[in-house]
Structures are given as C-alpha cells and as structure tokens.
Write an enzyme that holds these catalytic residues in place. Structure first.
Site, PDB file in Angstrom:
ATOM      1  N   GLU A 173       0.824  -1.219   0.000  1.00  8.21           N
ATOM      2  CA  GLU A 173       0.000   0.000   0.000  1.00  8.21           C
ATOM      3  C   GLU A 173       0.856   1.267   0.000  1.00  8.21           C
ATOM      4  O   GLU A 173       0.803   2.062   0.949  1.00  8.21           O
ATOM      5  CB  GLU A 173      -0.967  -0.020   1.184  1.00  8.21           C
ATOM      6  CG  GLU A 173      -1.968  -1.161   1.106  1.00  8.21           C
ATOM      7  CD  GLU A 173      -3.115  -1.033   2.093  1.00  8.21           C
ATOM      8  OE1 GLU A 173      -2.933  -0.407   3.147  1.00  8.21           O
ATOM      9  OE2 GLU A 173      -4.195  -1.575   1.803  1.00  8.21           O
ATOM     10  N   GLU A 326      -6.634  -7.818  -1.074  1.00 14.79           N
ATOM     11  CA  GLU A 326      -7.056  -7.814   0.332  1.00 14.79           C
ATOM     12  C   GLU A 326      -8.495  -7.353   0.437  1.00 14.79           C
ATOM     13  O   GLU A 326      -8.910  -6.410  -0.247  1.00 14.79           O
ATOM     14  CB  GLU A 326      -6.197  -6.842   1.150  1.00 14.79           C
ATOM     15  CG  GLU A 326      -4.784  -7.258   1.375  1.00 14.79           C
ATOM     16  CD  GLU A 326      -4.070  -6.242   2.267  1.00 14.79           C
ATOM     17  OE1 GLU A 326      -4.722  -5.630   3.130  1.00 14.79           O
ATOM     18  OE2 GLU A 326      -2.869  -6.047   2.070  1.00 14.79           O
ATOM     19  N   TRP A 334      -9.876  -0.732  11.864  1.00 17.06           N
ATOM     20  CA  TRP A 334      -9.244   0.589  11.775  1.00 17.06           C
ATOM     21  C   TRP A 334     -10.233   1.736  11.666  1.00 17.06           C
ATOM     22  O   TRP A 334      -9.838   2.895  11.657  1.00 17.06           O
ATOM     23  CB  TRP A 334      -8.229   0.635  10.631  1.00 17.06           C
ATOM     24  CG  TRP A 334      -8.632  -0.040   9.353  1.00 17.06           C
ATOM     25  CD1 TRP A 334      -8.298  -1.305   8.961  1.00 17.06           C
ATOM     26  CD2 TRP A 334      -9.447   0.494   8.297  1.00 17.06           C
ATOM     27  NE1 TRP A 334      -8.839  -1.594   7.730  1.00 17.06           N
ATOM     28  CE2 TRP A 334      -9.546  -0.505   7.299  1.00 17.06           C
ATOM     29  CE3 TRP A 334     -10.103   1.719   8.091  1.00 17.06           C
ATOM     30  CZ2 TRP A 334     -10.269  -0.323   6.116  1.00 17.06           C
ATOM     31  CZ3 TRP A 334     -10.813   1.900   6.925  1.00 17.06           C
ATOM     32  CH2 TRP A 334     -10.891   0.887   5.947  1.00 17.06           C
ATOM     33  N   PHE A 376      -8.112  -7.256  16.478  1.00 17.20           N
ATOM     34  CA  PHE A 376      -9.572  -7.344  16.347  1.00 17.20           C
ATOM     35  C   PHE A 376     -10.031  -7.233  14.899  1.00 17.20           C
ATOM     36  O   PHE A 376     -11.210  -6.986  14.636  1.00 17.20           O
ATOM     37  CB  PHE A 376     -10.257  -6.302  17.239  1.00 17.20           C
ATOM     38  CG  PHE A 376     -10.080  -6.614  18.703  1.00 17.20           C
ATOM     39  CD1 PHE A 376     -10.666  -7.740  19.253  1.00 17.20           C
ATOM     40  CD2 PHE A 376      -9.286  -5.806  19.509  1.00 17.20           C
ATOM     41  CE1 PHE A 376     -10.488  -8.054  20.596  1.00 17.20           C
ATOM     42  CE2 PHE A 376      -9.097  -6.113  20.850  1.00 17.20           C
ATOM     43  CZ  PHE A 376      -9.696  -7.245  21.401  1.00 17.20           C
ATOM     44  N   HIS A 377      -9.093  -7.383  13.981  1.00 16.52           N
ATOM     45  CA  HIS A 377      -9.468  -7.403  12.560  1.00 16.52           C
ATOM     46  C   HIS A 377      -9.924  -8.819  12.211  1.00 16.52           C
ATOM     47  O   HIS A 377      -9.293  -9.790  12.614  1.00 16.52           O
ATOM     48  CB  HIS A 377      -8.246  -7.017  11.716  1.00 16.52           C
ATOM     49  CG  HIS A 377      -8.570  -6.644  10.303  1.00 16.52           C
ATOM     50  ND1 HIS A 377      -9.004  -7.547   9.368  1.00 16.52           N
ATOM     51  CD2 HIS A 377      -8.514  -5.451   9.664  1.00 16.52           C
ATOM     52  CE1 HIS A 377      -9.199  -6.923   8.209  1.00 16.52           C
ATOM     53  NE2 HIS A 377      -8.908  -5.646   8.362  1.00 16.52           N
TER      54      HIS A 377
HETATM   55  C1  GLA Z   1      -4.415  -2.947   4.548  1.00 14.22           C
HETATM   56  C2  GLA Z   1      -3.016  -3.462   4.780  1.00 14.22           C
HETATM   57  C3  GLA Z   1      -2.975  -4.685   5.631  1.00 14.22           C
HETATM   58  C4  GLA Z   1      -3.908  -4.555   6.806  1.00 14.22           C
HETATM   59  C5  GLA Z   1      -5.287  -4.247   6.308  1.00 14.22           C
HETATM   60  C6  GLA Z   1      -6.317  -4.131   7.394  1.00 14.22           C
HETATM   61  O1  GLA Z   1      -5.025  -3.539   3.492  1.00 14.22           O
HETATM   62  O2  GLA Z   1      -2.342  -3.710   3.574  1.00 14.22           O
HETATM   63  O3  GLA Z   1      -1.653  -4.886   6.072  1.00 14.22           O
HETATM   64  O4  GLA Z   1      -3.457  -3.544   7.651  1.00 14.22           O
HETATM   65  O5  GLA Z   1      -5.252  -3.019   5.634  1.00 14.22           O
HETATM   66  O6  GLA Z   1      -7.583  -3.844   6.884  1.00 14.22           O
END
Ligand code: GLA
Length: 706
Positions: A173, A326, A334, A376-377
């Site tokens: 990212e 993802e 988050w 908690f994800h």
């Molecule tokens: C992004 C990041 C991941 C993770 C997710 C959580 O996509 O690339 O490492 O932090 O968010 O939603």
C-alpha cells in the site's frame, strides 16, 4: 464443457485492451486464485502445520507472505535470518499452495530509524514520525532505499528458484509522504526536470502573486505549515512529485526483482481511488494490477462504489484480469466503530469482484492475530477456529470460486467510459476555490450509480487516452483539463460519440491556472454553451425547471452546491434555473450537430434522480444498453463477463428474475439447439426458467452445449 460464443453486445473486449498474459500462467494452472495475507512470523511452527492443512481444506491456493517480515529477516543491521522462511515456503509448496512473496520494505526495523533518523518521514508541520507502527520511511531517503534494496536482493536471490513462489509483491500500500529536507532536495530535482528553469517554474507557480518569486532552487521547499493559503501550483506539484517518488521506489524494487527473476509477475497492492498516488501513471509498471478493497458497511451505496472501484482496477490493467489482494472477511479494526458483514455478504462482494474482472480473491488475513494493532481485525480463520460461521463461509467461497474456473481470463466489454484524473482531483481538493463542496470523487460515484443500476458496463478512462471505440464518454468532474485531453473529447463527439460534461469542467490548465474567456474554454464549441460565472449555491440550493420534452420528470428540482451563469450557443436548453442570481440561465443542455454526436452539459449538481434521468437518456440515445435491459430491480446487479452473466442480489429481499429476461431467447426453444443455461455455482439450470435470489445470493449463468 464447451462454452458458446455470445452474440450479444457487451461480450467483446473493451477498446484498448491488451492481450498480455499477466496472471494467466498461474490462473490457467490453478483457476481463480483464492487466499490471503499470511503472517507466519506471528506464530509457532506448530501452528504453520495446522494452517496449511486448514488452507487446503478451504480451497486456498495462493498466500501473500512476508509483507511485514523485515525485522525477522534482519534482526540487526546486515544480519540475515531466512531459515524460518525456507521452512514456510517448503511447507506451503508441499501442500500445493502458491506464494506471492513480498519484499518486506513497508516496515523497516526499529534499528534503521534509530541509526538513521533521516530515513523517517516528516509531516507538513515539521514533525518527524517515529517507529513502533509501520510505514515509517521517507520515499526520498537514500539510506532507506539502500537498505530496502539490499534486503530485497537477498530475498529474491534466495527464493527466485523456489517452486512455491509464483508472484512478487513489492512493499505494501504505497502511500507515504515526506516534507523533510531530503524530500525537499528530491522535490527540487523533480521540479528541475519538469520546468528546466526557475523562470518557467516561477511562471507556472504564479509566484508574482503574494511576493513568492524564487531566485534560487534552494529556496524551494515542499509545502509546509504556513500562515495562510499555500500556493496551489506548489501544492499540486508536490502531490505529483510525491506520487512519482513512490513510483520510483516501487520501480527500483521491481527492476531488481526482474533482473533476478525475469519470469514471474510483479505487483503491489493499490487502494482503490486512493488520493496520494496517481494510479494511471503506475498502471503500466505492474505486471498485474492488484487492489485492497474495504467497502464501508455503513455506506448505503457500497455495492455501486465497489463496482466502480473494481472497474477502475480492470481499466488500469487495460481490461486484463486483476487481483483482489485484500478484503475483510468480517469487520476491519481501523474505523472508529467497525460493523461486520455476514459470510454471505463477504461471498457476494467476492463474486462481484470476479464479475468485474478479478481472477484472484484474497483477504487480509488468513489467521486472526492475537497481538498487535490488528488483533480485532477479522480473518479467514477467526480466533475461535475453523468451526465458526465465518470460516465455514470462507470454505463455501473457496468451493464456489473453484467452480468459476470457466470465467478465468475472460473480459468485460464496455461501450461507456467515465473519466477520472488524479491531478484534476488533487487540484479540485485545494484551498480557496468557489466551494469546497464539489467533491470530484462523490461526483464520479453519483454519475456511475445509474449505470450500475441499469447493468451498463463502464470502463474508467484517463483523460487524454484514446477514446475511439467508446460510444459514450462521461466527464463528471474535470476541473483541470489539458489541451490534448480536450482534443480527445472533441474528436469523440466529431466521430459521432456522446459526451456528457459535468460542472466546473475545463476550468484550469495543468498548472491550475484559470483559463480566460468564456468557459469551458477548450470545449465551448463542442458543448454549444458557454459561461461567465461559477456560482456557489446557498444551502437550500436553487430551483431548476425542466423544459418541455426534457428527460426529467415534469416540474423542477433543486440543484445543489454550484451553478453556472451560462448561455446557449447552439445547444438545446433542457433545464434552466428559475429565480435567484441564475434566473433563466441554462442548467442542462444538449448539443447535436449534423454529422457529429451529442454533447450534453450538466452545469450544476442535480439531485440523484434528476441526474439519473439525464444520464439514462444520453445513454439510451447513444444506443447503449445494460447487460439485461429488461431487468431493473433495486439492488440487483447484472454484469456480463465473457460468456458468463453474473446476477448479484445486494438487496435485502428475495429477487426473482426470468431467465428469458436475462438471456433473451435462451429458454424454450433454446437459442442454440442442444444448449442449456446453467448456473456455474450450482451446475444446475435455473428451475422453472426463473432465477430466485435470496438477499446476498448470486448466480453465474452460462449457456453450454448439453
Ligand atoms: C491494509 C493493509 C494490511 C492490513 C489491512 C487491514 O489492506 O495492507 O496490512 O493492515 O489493511 O484492513
């Protein structure tokens, strides 16, 4: 099974598509790729063994490994520990799971920031950010880049021949911005390249305003906290520079990978309409486009918002299949308050991505973390283990995706393009404009929505790109418009195409200088209308009245945000302002000239239903239809991808659709002798010629030789 070639419009590849293989070798072998981020460094080796077993059971065939492993590989400067990754890759390979191996450069170890504080990013207030999180590097830092390349080289040299490794994933990212000293030096270098001389820079930046003239390059800095409004062109150029700086970082690692492994595809994960990086400029750099998608469960328009983002990803790759790298299986952690989604919704969102061109469906992450900020994800494998609703949903999805092998590699054909441009977006987000309420992204989404509702396939296009082959071009918000981009719009209409141009378009040039004369300066003759004032509207808007025979419902609507003091110069006036400052001024017009197409102008922000009326009429007049024009049910999305027709129910209730309406002529007698319609997900024909879809359910219909 033999698939029949569809003879309907919409089955052809989009204009400008590129036949380059991208994902193809992998998907030809494995079918749709299914898996997620896997972080074995957080677990004991005993857990790895359970992981691979459960992955197999879930149908996982690809995992992304090593995204955040730098401090594990290099616990101290120059030390290397790859033994654990050897074991992980061997284990995955032994279980038939392919690996997308990441360079671990998104999160340098603490020792790097400690030894070299200049590697850390500095914000616009001059605050140097610390470690203890992730992403703590300045894209301009020479020391960071050297260390990143060194670990990348060792990693790639070690694993380029490993049979598990099938794809490379650079960093994570990309989105870092730095306003510090080393960035200032790099920014100056970038500006020298762009402008050649200080004279040209002073001209482009308009430094005659507010005594900003630069006499030496060293005086130039990134935009930093200042007493009042910043120079808009400096801010715009810094955004361009920052995107390019990240791009060069990506390319540096990609080139190193290609030097060692010229075969396997290299990618990185995009973030949809992410503000800090111009993905158009990056698109050609990736062998495969990949995206991270986290639709907001509270967004009532999440389904069309996601569809648009998926269309962007397909378009960035010029129609090639892309990777959903993802997404969340349930809730993210988050947002301040994290609503979850059901396994059914997660499945539907995944199928939607496939419908719109994805050949890989992956999640963040495989196993739910117990420690760290993302504990908690949600994950494919929750804390509570495999006997959970969420994990059983993941297994079901894995089985479904395996059945969709026939769609692998196929394309989505679109006759409509919607324009979106990062520099224009950036410039329109600046300070001191007529309004800060004209949100380019919100406009794009509103214009896209009626097309999504109607099943009209849309590509996202970059202003200035070749538009031949599209019948309709929509330009909801192009504040900044270059001459070459305006030329492509002019040519499009001259060729007989339809153009719909939104408000506050073509206002500025690439330096964000306002063009003089009546607007839209470069397209006045094309739209047959011109204006002299942009008028921010009061909170309760302004009344606009439809002319007789206009596309809208009879009566009037209240326009919002912005109007324009326009006059017709040949265009038909379809709606005009009534009362107030703009009384009598055209608001919506259509310009048709013999021998060319139609140029519509929407000089305001109509409410959604009025906007939809205009766009639907423009599209209908251009002869473009949805994938199943007879089907228009709220929340039901219809998409044709190659030979397959996806029908997805995002609504809350059961939807019933006649197969005859989805695939006219396909019922009795069959369109082709010996052919039948089946749902790839069940392998069965729809019962009684009808598709019955519960909320969150989907079918993927094809005709096949029986
Ligand atoms: C992004 C990041 C991941 C993770 C997710 C959580 O996509 O690339 O490492 O932090 O968010 O939603």
């Amino acid at each position: 099974m033999t698939l029949l070639t569809p003879d309907r419009a919409g089955g052809r590849p989009s204009p400008g598509t590129d036949p380059a293989p991208g994902l193809a070798p992998l998907t030809t072998e494995l079918g749709i790729l299914f898996g997620g981020d896997y972080n074995p460094e957080q677990w004991d080796p005993a857990v790895w063994r359970e992981d691979v077993r459960l992955m197999r059971q879930a149908g996982v065939n690809l995992v992304t490994v090593g995204v955040f492993s730098w401090s594990r590989y290099e616990p101290q400067p120059g030390v290397r520990d790859f033994a654990w990754m050897d074991e992980v890759l061997d284990l995955l390979h032994a279980h038939g799971i392919a690996v997308d191996l990441a360079t671990p450069t998104a999160s340098p170890p603490p020792w790097l920031g400690n030894l070299h504080p200049e590697t850390l990013p500095v914000d616009a207030d001059g605050v140097r950010l610390g470690w203890g999180s992730r992403n703590q590097f300045s894209p301009a830092s020479r020391v960071y880049r050297e260390h990143a390349l060194a670990i990348t080289r060792d990693l790639v040299e070690r694993y380029a021949e490993h049979p598990a490794v099938r794809m490379w994933h650079v960093g994570n990212e990309f989105g870092q911005v730095c306003h510090g000293e080393e960035s200032a030096v790099a920014f100056r270098g970038w500006l020298r390249e762009r402008y050649g001389s200080l004279t040209a820079l002073n001209e482009a930046w308009g430094t005659s305003v507010w005594s900003q003239h630069y006499g030496r390059w060293e005086e130039i800095t990134p935009p930093r906290r200042a007493p009042y409004h910043l120079n808009p062109t400096q801010v715009l150029d810094f955004r361009r520079y920052s995107s390019d700086a990240l791009r060069s970082l990506f390319r540096e690692q990609r080139d190193l990978i290609r030097e060692i492994d010229p075969v396997r595809p290299v990618t990185t994960n995009f973030m949809g309409f992410f503000a800090l990086v111009d993905y158009w400029s990056w698109a050609e750099d990736l062998d495969v486009v990949a995206d991270d998608a986290y639709p907001d469960p509270t967004d009532p328009h999440a389904a069309s918002t996601s569809a648009l983002t998926h269309d962007l990803m397909r378009s960035l790759g010029r129609g090639r299949p892309w990777v959903l790298m993802e997404q969340a299986a349930g809730a993210v952690s988050w947002r301040p308050h994290n609503l979850t989604k059901s396994p059914g919704r997660s499945r539907l969102e995944s199928l939607q991505a496939v419908a719109r061109g994805a050949d890989a469906i992956c999640f963040f992450q495989w196993r739910a973390a117990t420690k760290g900020p993302e504990r908690f994800h949600s994950a494919m494998l929750p804390h509570a283990g495999p006997e959970t609703r969420a994990h059983q949903g993941v297994r079901r999805l894995g089985a479904d995706l395996a059945r969709l092998r026939p769609v692998v590699g196929s394309r989505v054909g679109a006759r409509v393009a919607i324009l979106f441009d990062w520099p224009s977006w950036w410039a329109s987000q600046g300070e001191a404009l007529p309004t800060d309420r004209l949100d380019a992204l919100a406009q794009l989404r509103s214009w896209y929505r009626p097309l999504w509702e109607d099943g009209v396939a849309v590509d996202v296009a970059r202003p200035g790109q070749d538009l031949s082959g599209y019948d309709v071009v929509l330009a909801p918000q192009l504040y900044l418009l270059t001459e070459p981009a305006a030329d492509t719009l002019r040519e499009h209409v001259a060729r007989g195409g339809t153009l719909v141009l939104g408000p506050f378009g073509g206002v500025a040039d690439e330096s964000a200088h306002v063009r003089t004369g009546r607007f839209p300066a470069l397209l006045r003759d094309v739209v047959g209308v011109s204006g002299e004032e942009w008028v921010s509207l009061p909170d309760d808007g302004a009344e606009v009245v439809w002319a007789a025979a206009a596309p809208g419902r009879p009566g009037s609507f209240r326009a919002e945000v912005l109007g324009e003091l326009l006059r017709s110069e040949g265009a038909e006036v379809l709606a005009s302002f009534r009362g107030g400052h703009l009384d009598g001024a055209p608001a919506i017009t259509r310009h048709r000239r013999p021998g060319s197409g139609a140029a519509w102008y929407v000089g305001t922000v109509p409410p959604q239903d009025a906007l939809a009326d205009v766009l639907r009429q423009a599209i209908a007049e251009a002869g473009v239809e949805g994938a199943a024009p007879a089907v228009r049910l709220p929340g039901v999305e219809v998409v044709r991808r190659g030979d397959a027709l996806f029908v997805l129910n995002h609504g809350r209730g059961t939807a019933r659709v006649r197969v005859e309406d989805l695939l006219p002529g396909s019922s009795v007698p069959p369109r082709h002798p010996g052919s039948e319609v089946v749902d790839l997900l069940t392998g069965l024909p729809p019962a009684a010629g009808e598709v019955v879809l519960a909320a969150d359910d989907a079918v993927v219909l094809i005709e096949r030789n029986s």
